[in-house]
Design an enzyme around this catalytic site. Structure first.
Site, PDB file in Angstrom:
ATOM      1  N   CYS A  14       0.829  -1.208   0.000  1.00 24.25           N
ATOM      2  CA  CYS A  14       0.000   0.000   0.000  1.00 24.25           C
ATOM      3  C   CYS A  14       0.863   1.259   0.000  1.00 24.25           C
ATOM      4  O   CYS A  14       1.395   1.659   1.039  1.00 24.25           O
ATOM      5  CB  CYS A  14      -0.921  -0.014   1.216  1.00 24.25           C
ATOM      6  SG  CYS A  14      -1.896   1.481   1.376  1.00 24.25           S
TER       7      CYS A  14
ATOM      8  N   CYS B  24      -0.452   4.136   2.181  1.00 25.42           N
ATOM      9  CA  CYS B  24      -0.253   3.945   3.633  1.00 25.42           C
ATOM     10  C   CYS B  24       1.215   4.141   4.016  1.00 25.42           C
ATOM     11  O   CYS B  24       1.511   4.733   5.043  1.00 25.42           O
ATOM     12  CB  CYS B  24      -0.662   2.540   4.068  1.00 25.42           C
ATOM     13  SG  CYS B  24      -2.121   1.897   3.290  1.00 25.42           S
ATOM     14  N   ASP B  25       2.134   3.603   3.224  1.00 28.81           N
ATOM     15  CA  ASP B  25       3.536   3.522   3.662  1.00 28.81           C
ATOM     16  C   ASP B  25       4.504   4.409   2.893  1.00 28.81           C
ATOM     17  O   ASP B  25       5.686   4.494   3.255  1.00 28.81           O
ATOM     18  CB  ASP B  25       4.023   2.062   3.550  1.00 28.81           C
ATOM     19  CG  ASP B  25       3.173   1.131   4.406  1.00 28.81           C
ATOM     20  OD1 ASP B  25       2.703   1.587   5.465  1.00 28.81           O
ATOM     21  OD2 ASP B  25       2.977  -0.030   4.017  1.00 28.81           O
TER      22      ASP B  25
END
Ligand code: NAP
Length: 316
Positions: A147, A150-151
């Site tokens: 992701c 997200c990261d």
């Protein structure tokens, strides 16, 4: 205690552990499940959503959604959060528990509870496909991610690679090019599945290097991912030093736990009739989990609304 008393006690414990009888239990809080809940709550049905991880499903991973009619541009996370808030405000219950079995009588068993419903909608979506290489699992959160939204933040001014050729990979590469120093986009063919619009934007980015006709064959490092090895069509290999690898090679269903109540196709998707009907009365399927021609946000939401209408009819 006599055997009968023990049996009664066991039975009572099971009965008491049913939180209540719900009109509909929805398994999965992605767009399909949340859209179902929206329609069901607007019809005043008692709804429980069971979700293993967090609301939103795969769409939270999309940095930007620009193909949902009526919305010019929105992040996947914002889309999911708006839908979630809309549903919770309408009075749907949500519990974060992993469903392990659903019985034909609409008992839904999670790893910690049992619930009873009159109808069930399976909206479990799909899960990220893995490269299935050594160290892949070990380095998740230590250089490997599924992701970018997200990261990506953790890779500011670093070197990253994205693997895949669909919209997720193209979107991830674009997103990461604004954060990382350099982005390798590695795809196993020389043609992309993803939209031309993304490709045009990617080609204008100076810090993106396309590596085509190549597969990742090894992931190496000590405490964390440090390098990947790729192999081209002619079996030539090359090592790339990277701080991060974003794997975006598509999704797979996770429906085997429902085999007692639904039929699956050879890839594991739930077979349905007229979009949402499964082989078991009162058990419906919505979204990416079912066998279908187009897996998109629009079709997931469409399935969710159809499943809820069908369930409402069934409850009558
Ligand atoms: P996808 O379209 O299925 O693409 C998966 C990609 O991974 C393909 O290019 C495939 O290569 C490659 N691949 C599969 N298995 C592989 C393996 N073992 N090793 C290396 N490469 C492998 O998946 P997706 O990109 O996640 O998209 C899923 C759906 O969501 C699509 O319908 C997409 O349009 C949609 N989506 C939309 C948005 C948006 O609108 N903003 C964003 C993300 C996703 P081949 O091409 O060679 O098969």
């Amino acid at each position: 205690m006599s055997d009968n008393n023990l049996e009664n006690k066991k039975q009572n414990m099971i009965e008491n552990s049913y939180d209540d009888v719900y009109d509909v239990i929805i398994v999965g809080a992605g767009p399909a499940g949340l859209a179902s809940a929206l329609y069901l709550r607007r019809a005043s049905k008692k709804v429980l959503i069971l979700e293993a991880k967090s609301y939103g499903g795969q769409i939270v991973n999309a940095s930007v959604v620009e193909n949902y009619p009526g919305i010019v541009s929105i992040s996947g996370f914002d889309f999911a959060t708006n839908l979630y808030n809309q549903v919770i405000k309408l009075g749907a219950h949500i519990k974060y528990e992993t469903v392990i079995r659903v019985e034909a009588d609409k008992t839904v068993i999670t790893s910690s509870n049992r619930y009873k419903a009159k109808a069930v909608i399976l909206a479990t979506g799909v899960t990220n496909r893995k490269l299935a290489l050594k160290n892949e699992e070990k380095f998740v959160g230590k250089g490997i991610s599924y992701c970018a939204v997200c990261d990506g933040y953790f890779y500011k001014n670093k070197v990253v690679a994205v693997n895949g050729g669909g919209n997720t990979a193209l979107g991830d590469a674009l997103y990461l090019s604004n954060i990382a120093k350099k982005v390798y986009l590695i795809h196993r063919r020389d043609e992309f599945r993803g939209d031309d619009k993304y490709l045009k934007e990617l080609k204008d980015k100076e810090n993106i290097e396309f590596i085509l006709n190549a597969n990742i064959i090894s992931l190496d490092g000590h405490e964390k991912l440090e390098k990947i090895t790729i192999e081209n069509k002619d079996k030539q290999t090359q090592e790339l030093k990277v701080d991060g690898l974003f794997i975006a090679i598509g999704q797979e269903p996770k429906n085997t736990i429902f085999k007692n109540i639904v039929d699956l196709d050879d890839r594991g998707y739930i077979l349905s009739k007229d979009d949402v009907y499964t082989k078991t009365d009162g058990i419906y399927v919505a979204g990416d989990a079912r066998e279908k021609k187009l897996r998109q946000l629009t079709t997931a939401v469409s399935d969710g609304s159809i499943a809820s209408m069908v369930a409402i009819k069934y409850l009558k």
